[in-house]
Design an enzyme around this catalytic site. Structure first.
Site, PDB file in Angstrom:
ATOM      1  N   ASP A 121       9.187  62.226  20.176  1.00 54.41           N
ATOM      2  CA  ASP A 121       9.875  60.999  19.789  1.00 54.41           C
ATOM      3  C   ASP A 121      10.640  61.206  18.479  1.00 54.41           C
ATOM      4  O   ASP A 121      11.814  60.847  18.348  1.00 54.41           O
ATOM      5  CB  ASP A 121       8.858  59.865  19.648  1.00 54.41           C
ATOM      6  CG  ASP A 121       9.480  58.573  19.163  1.00 54.41           C
ATOM      7  OD1 ASP A 121      10.404  58.068  19.826  1.00 54.41           O
ATOM      8  OD2 ASP A 121       9.050  58.071  18.104  1.00 54.41           O
ATOM      9  N   GLU A 148       9.639  62.673  26.454  1.00 55.56           N
ATOM     10  CA  GLU A 148       9.474  62.861  25.009  1.00 55.56           C
ATOM     11  C   GLU A 148       8.473  63.973  24.721  1.00 55.56           C
ATOM     12  O   GLU A 148       8.682  64.796  23.811  1.00 55.56           O
ATOM     13  CB  GLU A 148       9.023  61.559  24.349  1.00 55.56           C
ATOM     14  CG  GLU A 148      10.126  60.530  24.183  1.00 55.56           C
ATOM     15  CD  GLU A 148       9.677  59.311  23.411  1.00 55.56           C
ATOM     16  OE1 GLU A 148      10.509  58.756  22.666  1.00 55.56           O
ATOM     17  OE2 GLU A 148       8.517  58.901  23.565  1.00 55.56           O
TER      18      GLU A 148
END
Length: 234
Positions: free
Chosen positions: A54, A127
Site C-alpha cells: 500500500d 497490494e
C-alpha cells in the site's frame, strides 16, 4: 480455485517480473482464512505485505505524478494520486491478472468469492504482490511493475477519465465553505468475517451528511461521500 504452484510462472510473466524468492509471491497470495484453516503462522498470510505494498504503490504513483506534472499544485497532485491509488483501480487490475485464481483461500472464502466477488480481497492481494516485488527486487523493480500495470490508469487520470475520488471532493467543498471537521464512523457491520458489509456515516462538525455501505471500509466511506455530494448538488 487455486492454481498449481508451477502456474505462478504465468503470473510472473504477466507481471513482467521474475522472483528470486518465490516464497514472497506465495506469501502475497495467501489469505488469512487459509492460514487459519491450515494452522499456519500469522506471518504466512499476506497482511504484512499488503501494508507494505500500500505504501510503496502510493509512493510510486506520487513520484510519477511529481515528475510528469511539473506545474501542478499540491492539491491537483493529491486528487490525481487518489484517483489512481484506490480500491477500484486495484480491483480492476487484479481482475485482469486473474489474481484470485492464484490465491490460497480458506474454503469459506472461496465459496463466498464465487458467489459475491469481494473487491477488497482482490485489491489487497495485488497490494501484497506489489509489496512482495519490492521486498524481492527493490524500488526500480517495483516501480517498473507498477508503471506497466497502471500506465493506462495513470493516463486516464491525467485526462480526466477516471471516476471522482468522492472523499477528496467532499473534503475540498466543505473546507472551501469554512471550518470543516469531517469524520467517518462505522455504524454497523453485517455478515460473516469472510463476507462482511460495512455501513458508514459521514459527519461534518458532528452532523450526518451522508451514508454508505460496501464490502470494505474504504468502499463504504466512498459511497457515503458520494451520497453527500449528490445531496449538495440537488
Amino acid at each position: 480455485m487455486s492454481r498449481d504452484r508451477r502456474d505462478l510462472s504465468e503470473l510472473c510473466r504477466v507481471l513482467g517480473y521474475s522472483f528470486c524468492d518465490e516464497r514472497l509471491l506465495r506469501n502475497a497470495l495467501t489469505h488469512s482464512s487459509y492460514c487459519y484453516e491450515h494452522k499456519l503462522s500469522y506471518n504466512e498470510n499476506n497482511e504484512r505485505l499488503e501494508f507494505l505494498g500500500d505504501a510503496v504503490f502510493d509512493a510510486v504513483i506520487a513520484d510519477e505524478l511529481y515528475v510528469r506534472l511539473t506545474d501542478n499544485e499540491e492539491g491537483d497532485l493529491s486528487r490525481l494520486r487518489a484517483s489512481v491509488v484506490c480500491e477500484q483501480s486495484l480491483f480492476r487490475k487484479a481482475e485482469e491478472l486473474h489474481l484470485v485464481d492464484y490465491m490460497r483461500l480458506g474454503h469459506g472464502e472461496q465459496i463466498s468469492f464465487m458467489h459475491k466477488k469481494n473487491r477488497s480481497l482482490a485489491a489487497d492481494a495485488l497490494e501484497a504482490t506489489i509489496g512482495a516485488v519490492y521486498r524481492d527486487g527493490g524500488w526500480e523493480s517495483v516501480r517498473g511493475v507498477i508503471l506497466r500495470l497502471f500506465g493506462d490508469v495513470i493516463e486516464d487520470a491525467l485526462n480526466g477519465r477516471l471516476e471522482n475520488d468522492y472523499k477528496t471532493a467532499i473534503q475540498e467543498i466543505l473546507q472551501s465553505r469554512g471550518e470543516a471537521h469531517i469524520t467517518y464512523k462505522i455504524d454497523r457491520e453485517s455478515g460473516p468475517d469472510h463476507d462482511k458489509t460495512f455501513f458508514v456515516s459521514l459527519r461534518n462538525n458532528g452532523v450526518v451528511i451522508g451514508r454508505g455501505s460496501g464490502n470494505s471500509k474504504k468502499q463504504a466511506q466512498q459511497n457515503a461521500a458520494k451520497q453527500a455530494l449528490e445531496k449538495m448538488r440537488g
